[in-house]
Write a protein that holds these residues in place. Structure first.
Motif, PDB file in Angstrom:
ATOM      1  N   ASP A   1     -65.218   9.770 -19.866  1.00  0.00           N
ATOM      2  CA  ASP A   1     -63.780   9.978 -19.968  1.00  0.00           C
ATOM      3  C   ASP A   1     -63.019   8.661 -19.917  1.00  0.00           C
ATOM      4  OD1 ASP A   1     -63.859  12.711 -20.237  1.00  0.00           O
ATOM      5  OD2 ASP A   1     -63.412  13.143 -18.141  1.00  0.00           O
TER       6      ASP A   1
ATOM      7  N   GLN B   1     -56.257  16.854 -20.833  1.00  0.00           N
ATOM      8  CA  GLN B   1     -57.509  17.082 -21.534  1.00  0.00           C
ATOM      9  C   GLN B   1     -57.361  16.943 -23.044  1.00  0.00           C
ATOM     10  OE1 GLN B   1     -60.377  17.208 -19.953  1.00  0.00           O
ATOM     11  NE2 GLN B   1     -61.375  17.125 -21.963  1.00  0.00           N
TER      12      GLN B   1
ATOM     13  N   GLU C   1     -59.374  14.152 -25.406  1.00  0.00           N
ATOM     14  CA  GLU C   1     -60.193  14.410 -26.584  1.00  0.00           C
ATOM     15  C   GLU C   1     -59.649  13.683 -27.812  1.00  0.00           C
ATOM     16  OE1 GLU C   1     -63.122  15.815 -26.323  1.00  0.00           O
ATOM     17  OE2 GLU C   1     -62.641  15.928 -24.189  1.00  0.00           O
TER      18      GLU C   1
ATOM     19  N   LYS D   1     -60.784  10.070 -27.562  1.00  0.00           N
ATOM     20  CA  LYS D   1     -62.211   9.941 -27.862  1.00  0.00           C
ATOM     21  C   LYS D   1     -62.470  10.037 -29.360  1.00  0.00           C
ATOM     22  CE  LYS D   1     -64.050  11.658 -23.460  1.00  0.00           C
ATOM     23  NZ  LYS D   1     -64.835  12.721 -22.791  1.00  0.00           N
TER      24      LYS D   1
END
Length: 693
Positions: A494, A517, A521, A524
């Protein structure tokens, strides 16, 4: 974002040939001279207007402060960028990204690859040269590559677009500031174009030498009234040996005062006399501070190390003031854009005799309000001071809080010169932020870097940042939100997430909040979509498949747009106004609109049938650039070889991937030959069924 037509200035650049495209978003009718001043290891907090003046105003005698009066004046006469980043937390990759206009996800020089060759591609120098500029690099280079024969390197400045070079070729030479005497690091080579001249440089402190040479070159260029100039002035101070000048900065400044280049062997500059490594600025010579934070006890003198550091930074400040006065004396001040910055955060590396050791950036808090120093991707390692001055274009006392980064300067300078940037740059023009005109495109602020050490345990740093293990690191900005990863083990790790505007010290990790969250994502995914692996700088996420986008397309084929113009490179076509457009399902025949246009872009999506490795093949017949997401798939623009097949392999997840194709139409019926192979199928042309928009 649509900008105005690039017609008038591009026509002037190219011999009056009429073109259709755009002019720069803020470009004046006369192309400005441009000077980029880069210091070595100067911290964000070392500059008065960024932090030291605040320390002075607090008047806490246990927190010493230094002065930069000329840089402060430059800031009041122009703009400061408070959210500006170096492209890497160490000099070689940072400078490579600056000069190439490419992020550390695309640059050839990464990590600690000192003296590696700057890629043979578009550079800040060769694009400005093609834009009609005289070009010079003065000071530290360190991007020359492995020596191919005596005194010859594949990427010396002359081979990357600079007409003139005076300075240190090798990175390590910049660790010594008296090249002939070599007081602490041994004798070093200095090059005046192809001539090695260190034997002529008696008592020449490089902080003075580069300034004097710069003034001399600018004065000569000012006589060429029909040709603007671009200068990259790269100081090797205050980095490494904290050596002192020979004497006080010469009085006055500009054309007749200040530093002067004499050009006489043995007395090359007017401060090449006196005693090397001897002069402490009077503001610091007798400076004292409250070392034990107890007003009842007597103050003690500053340690000599910090007198040296403050004098070194003050010498740069004096040089900048001298240069700005020269521009006024030459009557070119109003038509010269000057930018000042540093290559990374402050360093605790100083190579001095035992009595001067223990130089650490926390004496002046050179890292400002941030944690981290050089080699960290915490803010203190990569947030750098940035001052820009262009009278009549940049308003006085301008403050820009828009995030930006080093590789934005190449497109900024081409914009100022009236041309769109080369298509391969990862940056955007910052002229809207600087001038307050037009909307500012968002910068891609992205950093990746490896270093096996740890963040120092300075008491000013948060406990969780002290001795923080570095290794593989990554940072990405999204407006006010910043994602940070240290010691990355896998792509599944993370990001720490911070609201960097409210939390500049990175105290409150918002990633612990479940509401982050989605952003987690997205970050990433984004860091996989903006980069390509480089085998010389392996990352734990190199083999991870790039995720597809979640989007519904309604039609088959790609959207094509056509443009006219005559530019020295394949331009960023999103900066141009299209003159025609349509759709196509075939790349074989590019005879759109009867071949009446010079440039084409094609955009849409490629449908990837399943997860895996895909190899793409391209036979370019004209200048071509292709990207998937924001990652360069093929770069066949600069010095491409027509008809020579290129190939590249990329890991992709199943689904739709945005593709952008740019080409210059030079031949009839040329078309594009793009093939691919992947899991379950052999090499074949991209079929029409995979395209959509």
């Amino acid at each position: 974002m649509k900008i105005l037509y690039y017609i008038a200035l591009s026509a002037l650049l190219l011999g009056g040939k009429q073109t259709q495209g755009q002019t720069g978003s803020q470009a004046s009718s006369k192309k400005p001279n441009i000077i980029f001043i880069l210091t070595d290891d100067l911290g964000y907090g070392d500059i008065g207007v960024f932090y030291q003046n605040e320390r002075k105003n607090n008047n806490d005698r246990s927190e010493p402060w230094a002065f930069t009066p000329n840089l402060d004046k430059m800031a009041t006469e122009g703009a400061i960028l408070t959210q500006h980043y170096a492209a890497a937390p160490v000099c070689a990759p940072s400078r490579a990204s600056l000069l190439s206009g490419r992020s550390q996800g695309h640059a050839e020089v990464r990590d600690n690859q000192f003296d590696k060759a700057l890629a043979d591609n578009h550079t800040m120098a060769n694009v400005m040269k093609k834009a009609g500029y005289a070009t010079a690099a003065i000071g530290k280079w360190g991007l020359q590559g492995k020596q191919i024969e005596e005194n010859k390197w594949p990427a010396e400045p002359a081979k990357r677009g600079f007409d003139y070079f005076y300075g240190y070729m090798r990175h390590g030479d910049g660790h010594e500031h008296y090249p002939k005497e070599g007081l602490y690091r041994g004798k070093k080579d200095v090059w005046n174009n192809g001539e090695e001249i260190s034997d002529q440089l008696d008592k020449s402190y490089t902080g003075d030498l580069w300034t004097a040479v710069a003034k001399d070159w600018i004065t000569k260029q000012a006589q060429q009234k029909d040709r603007p100039f671009f200068m990259y002035l790269a100081y090797d101070t205050p980095h490494a040996v904290l050596e002192l000048p020979t004497q006080a900065y010469p009085e006055g400044g500009g054309l007749d005062g200040g530093l002067q280049y004499i050009g006489k062997p043995g007395h090359m500059i007017n401060t090449a006399s006196g005693e090397p490594d001897s002069y402490i600025h009077p503001d610091y010579a007798n400076a004292t501070y409250d070392d034990d934070n107890d007003p009842a006890t007597a103050e003690v003198p500053w340690p000599d190390t910090y007198k040296r550091y403050a004098t070194s930074t003050r010498r740069i400040d004096d040089g900048v003031g001298d240069l700005l006065m020269l521009l006024k004396d030459l009557n070119i001040d109003a038509n010269t854009l000057v930018v000042f910055s540093s290559d990374n955060g402050p360093s605790r590396e100083s190579y001095l005799p035992e009595e001067y050791v223990n130089n650490t950036p926390d004496f002046f808090n050179s890292f400002g309000r941030f944690d981290g120093i050089k080699r960290d991707v915490l803010e203190g390692g990569i947030r750098v001071p940035l001052i820009a001055r262009w009278p009549g274009h940049i308003s006085k006392n301008t403050v820009s809080n828009t995030p930006s980064i080093f590789y934005d300067w190449l497109p900024t300078f081409t914009d100022a010169a009236g041309l769109p940037a080369p298509v391969n740059t990862d940056g955007v023009s910052l002229l809207p932020s600087l001038t307050g005109k037009n909307d500012q495109e968002k910068s891609l602020v992205y950093v990746e870097y490896f270093h096996k050490g740890k963040t120092p345990d300075y008491p000013e740093f948060l406990p969780e940042h002290q001795n923080k293990g570095r290794k593989q690191m990554q940072m990405i900005r999204r407006d006010e939100m910043l994602g940070l990863r240290y010691n990355i083990q896998s792509h599944h790790d993370d990001f720490e997430i911070y609201n960097i505007l409210k939390d500049p010290q990175q105290r409150n990790n918002l990633a612990k909040n479940g509401s982050m969250q989605k952003l987690q994502e997205e970050m990433k995914a984004k860091v996989l979509r903006v980069r390509r692996p480089n085998s010389t700088a392996p990352r734990p996420y190199d083999s991870i498949a790039v995720p597809a986008v979640n989007i519904k397309t309604t039609s088959k084929g790609l959207v094509w747009k056509a443009f006219n113009g005559d530019f020295p490179w394949l331009p960023k076509m999103e900066l141009l106004n299209s003159l025609a457009q349509g759709t196509t399902t075939s790349l074989k025949n590019m005879d759109f609109a009867n071949n009446s246009y010079a440039y084409y872009s094609l955009e849409g999506f490629i449908e990837v049938p399943q997860d895996g490795a895909y190899t793409f093949y391209l036979i370019p017949k004209e200048s071509t650039f292709i990207k998937l997401h924001d990652a360069a798939l093929f770069d066949a623009d600069y010095d491409y070889q027509s008809g020579e097949e290129k190939k590249t392999t990329i890991m992709l997840k199943k689904g739709k991937h945005p593709v952008s194709i740019y080409l210059k139409k030079e031949k009839e019926n040329s078309g594009l030959q793009i093939k691919w192979q992947g899991p379950g199928f052999s090499k074949r042309p991209l079929q029409k069924s995979v395209f959509s928009h």
